[in-house]
Design a protein around this motif. Structure first.
Motif, PDB file in Angstrom:
ATOM      1  N   ASP A 142       0.750  -1.144  -0.152  1.00  0.00           N
ATOM      2  CA  ASP A 142      -0.005  -0.224  -0.107  1.00  0.00           C
ATOM      3  C   ASP A 142       1.114   1.315  -0.018  1.00  0.00           C
ATOM      4  N   TYR A 143       1.766   1.261   0.857  1.00  0.00           N
ATOM      5  CA  TYR A 143       2.837   2.427   1.019  1.00  0.00           C
ATOM      6  C   TYR A 143       3.408   2.529  -0.447  1.00  0.00           C
ATOM      7  N   SER A 144       3.928   1.668  -1.057  1.00  0.00           N
ATOM      8  CA  SER A 144       4.786   1.818  -2.297  1.00  0.00           C
ATOM      9  C   SER A 144       3.777   2.336  -3.480  1.00  0.00           C
ATOM     10  N   THR A 145       2.360   1.823  -3.466  1.00  0.00           N
ATOM     11  CA  THR A 145       1.548   2.312  -4.445  1.00  0.00           C
ATOM     12  C   THR A 145       1.365   3.826  -4.203  1.00  0.00           C
ATOM     13  N   ALA A 146       1.105   4.311  -2.806  1.00  0.00           N
ATOM     14  CA  ALA A 146       0.778   5.568  -2.652  1.00  0.00           C
ATOM     15  C   ALA A 146       2.035   6.474  -2.966  1.00  0.00           C
ATOM     16  N   LEU A 147       3.335   5.742  -2.942  1.00  0.00           N
ATOM     17  CA  LEU A 147       4.616   6.570  -3.545  1.00  0.00           C
ATOM     18  C   LEU A 147       4.463   6.740  -5.143  1.00  0.00           C
ATOM     19  N   SER A 148       4.276   5.629  -5.674  1.00  0.00           N
ATOM     20  CA  SER A 148       4.408   5.285  -7.289  1.00  0.00           C
ATOM     21  C   SER A 148       3.218   6.160  -7.943  1.00  0.00           C
ATOM     22  N   ILE A 149       2.100   6.265  -7.352  1.00  0.00           N
ATOM     23  CA  ILE A 149       0.764   6.841  -8.060  1.00  0.00           C
ATOM     24  C   ILE A 149       1.083   8.321  -8.140  1.00  0.00           C
ATOM     25  N   PHE A 150       1.904   9.010  -7.331  1.00  0.00           N
ATOM     26  CA  PHE A 150       2.228  10.388  -7.310  1.00  0.00           C
ATOM     27  C   PHE A 150       2.833  10.636  -9.040  1.00  0.00           C
ATOM     28  N   PHE A 151       3.772   9.672  -9.299  1.00  0.00           N
ATOM     29  CA  PHE A 151       4.675   9.897 -10.276  1.00  0.00           C
ATOM     30  C   PHE A 151       3.826   9.468 -11.670  1.00  0.00           C
ATOM     31  N   VAL A 152       2.631   8.783 -11.629  1.00  0.00           N
ATOM     32  CA  VAL A 152       1.864   8.607 -12.712  1.00  0.00           C
ATOM     33  C   VAL A 152       1.210   9.984 -13.080  1.00  0.00           C
ATOM     34  N   GLY A 153       0.608  10.822 -12.110  1.00  0.00           N
ATOM     35  CA  GLY A 153      -0.105  11.879 -12.059  1.00  0.00           C
ATOM     36  C   GLY A 153       1.054  12.924 -12.885  1.00  0.00           C
ATOM     37  N   TYR A 154       2.422  12.778 -12.285  1.00  0.00           N
ATOM     38  CA  TYR A 154       3.344  13.780 -12.569  1.00  0.00           C
ATOM     39  C   TYR A 154       3.658  13.513 -14.007  1.00  0.00           C
ATOM     40  N   LEU A 155       3.714  12.364 -14.632  1.00  0.00           N
ATOM     41  CA  LEU A 155       4.136  12.191 -15.892  1.00  0.00           C
ATOM     42  C   LEU A 155       2.839  12.744 -16.765  1.00  0.00           C
ATOM     43  N   LEU A 156       1.747  12.416 -16.512  1.00  0.00           N
ATOM     44  CA  LEU A 156       0.602  12.729 -17.280  1.00  0.00           C
ATOM     45  C   LEU A 156       0.529  14.331 -17.518  1.00  0.00           C
ATOM     46  N   ASN A 157       1.125  15.097 -16.615  1.00  0.00           N
ATOM     47  CA  ASN A 157       0.567  16.540 -16.695  1.00  0.00           C
ATOM     48  C   ASN A 157       1.908  17.310 -16.886  1.00  0.00           C
ATOM     49  N   GLU A 158       3.102  16.700 -17.269  1.00  0.00           N
ATOM     50  CA  GLU A 158       4.403  17.558 -17.031  1.00  0.00           C
ATOM     51  C   GLU A 158       4.384  18.313 -18.479  1.00  0.00           C
ATOM     52  N   ILE A 159       4.363  17.689 -19.643  1.00  0.00           N
ATOM     53  CA  ILE A 159       4.361  18.375 -20.753  1.00  0.00           C
ATOM     54  C   ILE A 159       3.248  19.464 -21.171  1.00  0.00           C
ATOM     55  N   PRO A 160       2.001  18.879 -20.698  1.00  0.00           N
ATOM     56  CA  PRO A 160       0.807  20.061 -20.794  1.00  0.00           C
ATOM     57  C   PRO A 160       1.255  21.093 -20.020  1.00  0.00           C
ATOM     58  N   SER A 161       1.895  21.121 -18.876  1.00  0.00           N
ATOM     59  CA  SER A 161       1.876  22.144 -17.680  1.00  0.00           C
ATOM     60  C   SER A 161       3.008  23.129 -18.726  1.00  0.00           C
ATOM     61  N   ASN A 162       4.210  22.573 -18.950  1.00  0.00           N
ATOM     62  CA  ASN A 162       5.200  23.565 -19.932  1.00  0.00           C
ATOM     63  C   ASN A 162       4.388  24.212 -20.833  1.00  0.00           C
ATOM     64  N   MET A 163       3.586  23.522 -21.713  1.00  0.00           N
ATOM     65  CA  MET A 163       2.856  24.207 -22.600  1.00  0.00           C
ATOM     66  C   MET A 163       1.875  25.488 -22.316  1.00  0.00           C
ATOM     67  N   ILE A 164       1.320  25.334 -21.025  1.00  0.00           N
ATOM     68  CA  ILE A 164       0.301  26.395 -20.628  1.00  0.00           C
ATOM     69  C   ILE A 164       1.299  27.440 -20.060  1.00  0.00           C
ATOM     70  N   LEU A 165       2.514  26.977 -19.485  1.00  0.00           N
ATOM     71  CA  LEU A 165       3.414  28.114 -18.784  1.00  0.00           C
ATOM     72  C   LEU A 165       4.135  29.085 -20.092  1.00  0.00           C
ATOM     73  N   SER A 166       4.236  28.321 -21.180  1.00  0.00           N
ATOM     74  CA  SER A 166       4.865  29.005 -22.120  1.00  0.00           C
ATOM     75  C   SER A 166       3.908  30.070 -22.729  1.00  0.00           C
ATOM     76  N   ARG A 167       2.559  30.094 -22.432  1.00  0.00           N
ATOM     77  CA  ARG A 167       1.652  30.998 -23.018  1.00  0.00           C
ATOM     78  C   ARG A 167       1.039  31.895 -21.836  1.00  0.00           C
ATOM     79  N   SER A 168       1.513  31.697 -20.773  1.00  0.00           N
ATOM     80  CA  SER A 168       0.891  32.385 -19.519  1.00  0.00           C
ATOM     81  C   SER A 168       2.196  33.220 -18.902  1.00  0.00           C
ATOM     82  N   LYS A 169       1.837  33.695 -17.850  1.00  0.00           N
ATOM     83  CA  LYS A 169       2.662  34.418 -16.679  1.00  0.00           C
ATOM     84  C   LYS A 169       3.452  33.728 -15.784  1.00  0.00           C
TER      85      LYS A 169
END
Length: 483
Positions: free
Chosen positions: A80-107
């Protein structure tokens, strides 16, 4: 790095100012440029450094909470603890490139603090977690939100600094993660040891609340401190904005600007992207040991608050070694062999830790092993930046390397099952293999592309020629470059 369209828009908006600098010609290392760089450093680096401390604390405090009663209260198994750790990085990967794309067009002065404010609120929300499922869900969304910070910082810094200025500053920025490890352990020990059952709330929940509140407060302050992009930030004169733009355009080595699609395809076809991705995956997989430092301290005979406090010296030693290795790398203008050397030291240290029984000796080599990992990581990131001269491709390649590298933490979290304690031979042996993969991939890339420091030396010689020419002939201009 900044897209070509950003530079084009900047040129159009400030053409009347830039023409004056074009008429003068761009000369590197002028007093005006040095003053501008110092101004940027003072405004940006300290705030980003403190923000990263809280970012890393909010990400890794789950390890401190685990031994402070969270695992018992939520009836968490090792899996359970390992799952709680690893699920963080699933969300991290999903949003990393979209976040940078938004940042490049915002402040950036709004986007990065807003990201921080949101993850701070999510951290505070842990006070309402009463089940393993709730913790896992919270960690997933925390990963989605935090995904915008680290690559966003790299993007912002790349919009202000030349490539050969960026590596040292990135290394300094990265030391915040080590400081957070030391400070986080001390803070966790103080909070969980003194606030348990205050107001009827468990100490590990107070840990999330206190650190989350600090994050929210700093996010509000950051709005008024962080700069935006060179063409839009306040606090600079019109001439300083133009110089900030032109010095990056002049230093850029790319040819024809690429569209987002072209940059993506070029990055995906480039062997260096995938070789460096494998290397970074190895280093980040090895780095998951940080989530288990409190658990390892328990296996050495420490308990509770003392176990949390004993993690602090590990990070302090890692910080000192990281800075020393960074200065050595700059001194000799060399990165791959430094990275490989750190990997070898780390591998030897973890092997010794796995097969000796003396607690003091095991603790010492855990320190050496950690120092090897966290000295190699910032060097690796700065080395990766050197490998992609086209700005648009560099943005995609670095996002890919960082995103997939952090995804490695998903499986890295499962190599430390509680059943393998107290020796944790499986974890130490896997970590040894991971860190060696990081070093080997770096050396393979060095063999394939050659010595990138040669190119840097040529650039330095060209800059020196430009300065000498300007000094000898004040009326002679350095040829301006097209944007």
């Amino acid at each position: 790095m900044a897209p070509a369209s950003y530079i084009e828009d900047t040129k159009d908006e400030h053409l009347h100012v830039e023409n004056a600098f074009y008429d003068r010609g761009y000369v590197p290392d002028t007093p005006e440029e040095k003053k501008l760089v110092r101004k940027i450093d003072i405004r940006m680096l300290p705030m980003l450094w403190v923000m990263y401390i809280l970012n890393y604390i909010d990400r890794t405090n789950i390890g401190n909470a685990r031994i402070a009663g969270m695992a018992t209260d939520l009836s968490m198994s090792s899996t359970d603890y390992s799952t709680a750790l690893s699920i963080f990085f699933v969300g991290y990967l999903l949003n990393e490139i979209p976040s940078n794309m938004i940042l490049s067009r915002s402040k950036p002065s709004y986007f990065l603090p807003a990201t921080m404010f949101t993850w701070g609120c999510l951290t505070i929300a842990a006070v309402g977690v009463n089940s393993t499922g709730g913790l896992i869900a919270l960690r997933f969304f925390l990963g989605i939100i935090e995904a915008g910070f680290f690559p966003g910082v790299m993007f912002l810094m790349s919009c202000w600094y030349k490539p050969f200025e960026l590596a040292k500053r990135l290394a300094i920025f990265y030391t915040a993660s080590l400081m957070s490890g030391a400070f986080g352990g001390l803070l966790a020990g103080a909070i969980t040891g003194n606030m348990d059952m205050v107001g009827g709330v468990r100490g590990w929940k107070w840990l999330f609340v206190v650190e989350g509140i600090a994050t929210v407060v700093l996010a509000v302050v950051a709005v008024f401190v962080l700069p935006d992009f060179p063409h839009s930030t306040n606090g600079l004169t019109t001439e300083e904005r133009a110089l900030a733009i032109l010095r990056l355009v002049t230093a850029d080595t790319q040819g024809t600007p690429l569209t987002h699609k072209q940059a993506f395809l070029q990055a995906m076809k480039d062997k260096k992207t995938w070789i460096l991705t494998v290397g970074y995956m190895g280093l980040t997989s090895a780095g998951t040991i940080s989530y288990f430092f409190p658990t390892l301290m328990v296996s050495l005979g420490y308990s509770g608050t003392q176990a949390n406090l004993m993690t602090a010296p590990i990070y302090v030693c890692c910080l000192v070694v990281c800075v020393a290795v960074g200065f050595s790398s700059d001194r000799f203008n060399e990165k791959p062999y430094h990275i490989a050397g750190c990997a070898v030291v780390s591998a030897i240290s973890f092997l010794v830790t796995a097969f000796v029984s003396n607690s003091a000796l095991r603790y010492t080599f855990i320190v050496f092993g950690g120092a090897g990992i966290w000295s190699a990581v910032p060097l690796f990131l700065s080395y990766a930046l050197q490998n992609f001269t086209n700005r648009e491709q560099r943005a995609v390649s670095i996002a890919t390397i960082n995103g997939l590298g952090n995804l490695a933490s998903v499986y890295g979290s499962y190599i430390w099952p509680a059943a393998s304690g107290p020796k944790f031979i499986q974890g130490f042996c896997c970590t040894t293999a991971f860190v060696l993969v990081g070093g080997a991939a770096t050396l393979f890339n060095r063999w394939m592309v050659g010595d990138l420091s040669i190119r840097t030396a040529e650039q330095d010689a060209a800059d020196e020629y430009a300065r000498n020419t300007s000094t000898a002939h004040p009326d002679q201009k350095v040829e301006k470059m097209d944007v």
